[in-house]
Design a protein around this motif. Structure first.
Motif, PDB file in Angstrom:
ATOM      1  N   TYR A  17      26.982  31.624  28.330  1.00  0.00           N
ATOM      2  CA  TYR A  17      28.085  32.530  28.646  1.00  0.00           C
ATOM      3  C   TYR A  17      28.566  33.293  27.415  1.00  0.00           C
ATOM      4  O   TYR A  17      28.819  34.494  27.489  1.00  0.00           O
ATOM      5  CB  TYR A  17      29.249  31.730  29.263  1.00  0.00           C
ATOM      6  CG  TYR A  17      30.454  32.572  29.557  1.00  0.00           C
ATOM      7  CD1 TYR A  17      30.485  33.393  30.679  1.00  0.00           C
ATOM      8  CD2 TYR A  17      31.567  32.551  28.716  1.00  0.00           C
ATOM      9  CE1 TYR A  17      31.597  34.176  30.954  1.00  0.00           C
ATOM     10  CE2 TYR A  17      32.670  33.333  28.990  1.00  0.00           C
ATOM     11  CZ  TYR A  17      32.681  34.141  30.109  1.00  0.00           C
ATOM     12  OH  TYR A  17      33.789  34.925  30.374  1.00  0.00           O
ATOM     13  N   ARG A 122      33.455  30.665  33.307  1.00  0.00           N
ATOM     14  CA  ARG A 122      32.203  31.115  32.694  1.00  0.00           C
ATOM     15  C   ARG A 122      31.360  31.910  33.697  1.00  0.00           C
ATOM     16  O   ARG A 122      30.147  31.786  33.756  1.00  0.00           O
ATOM     17  CB  ARG A 122      31.401  29.946  32.124  1.00  0.00           C
ATOM     18  CG  ARG A 122      32.072  29.227  30.963  1.00  0.00           C
ATOM     19  CD  ARG A 122      31.210  28.124  30.369  1.00  0.00           C
ATOM     20  NE  ARG A 122      30.416  27.360  31.308  1.00  0.00           N
ATOM     21  CZ  ARG A 122      30.862  26.347  32.061  1.00  0.00           C
ATOM     22  NH1 ARG A 122      32.114  25.976  31.961  1.00  0.00           N
ATOM     23  NH2 ARG A 122      30.061  25.714  32.877  1.00  0.00           N
ATOM     24  N   LYS A 148      28.216  26.951  29.134  1.00  0.00           N
ATOM     25  CA  LYS A 148      28.900  27.282  27.870  1.00  0.00           C
ATOM     26  C   LYS A 148      27.930  27.256  26.711  1.00  0.00           C
ATOM     27  O   LYS A 148      27.868  28.162  25.902  1.00  0.00           O
ATOM     28  CB  LYS A 148      30.050  26.310  27.628  1.00  0.00           C
ATOM     29  CG  LYS A 148      30.856  26.649  26.397  1.00  0.00           C
ATOM     30  CD  LYS A 148      32.087  25.782  26.269  1.00  0.00           C
ATOM     31  CE  LYS A 148      32.873  26.230  25.077  1.00  0.00           C
ATOM     32  NZ  LYS A 148      34.165  25.604  24.988  1.00  0.00           N
TER      33      LYS A 148
END
Length: 153
Positions: A17, A122, A148
């Motif tokens: 992300y 995200r 992430k």
């Protein structure tokens, strides 16, 4: 003879992300529209409408030939997104609207642009367009949830 484990090189990576920004463009994906693709995907999706597999009946109904169904177009958008995002990404939504038909012998080109990011989840929103020689086949948006951090194993 020695062998090396080359499996790692074949495993696609997932886009994290934090490496995606609004305005990023996805690479184009060109999809040849074969008669087999159109017929097989309609049948696989249990769409037995004659306009997706019978050329004579499609012409009788006002089309120039058989044409791709919306489920296949939607599935190709999903493929496009997951090839860009990677295997750990999750497609949360696809919303498309159809325009010009996808006929056999043509090529559909998918393009996309990141239009929004939501840090809490995200998720990125992507504007997607599919064009062929007749014009715009599909337009829409999709939401993809990205990890992430990608596992560096």
């Amino acid at each position: 003879m020695t062998t090396r484990n080359t499996t790692r090189a074949l495993v696609p990576t997932t886009r994290p992300y934090d490496e995606v920004a609004v305005g990023d463009t996805l690479p184009e994906l060109s999809i040849p529209l074969t008669r087999t693709l159109i017929v097989a995907t309609a049948i696989a999706g249990r769409d037995y409408q004659d306009v997706h597999h019978d050329p004579a009946l499609a012409v009788d109904r006002g089309s120039k030939d058989i044409f791709m169904n919306i489920l296949t177009s939607n599935g190709l958008v999903d493929r496009y997104l997951t090839e860009w995002a990677g295997p750990a990404a999750v497609v949360k939504a696809i919303r498309i609207r159809l325009g010009a038909p996808n006929y056999p012998g043509d090529t559909m080109v998918l393009t996309g642009t990141v239009t929004a990011r939501t840090d809490e989840t995200r998720r990125v929103e992507i504007s997607v367009t599919g064009t062929n020689s007749l014009g715009t086949h599909l337009t829409g948006t999709a939401v993809v949830e990205l990890p992430k951090v990608v596992d560096a194993r």
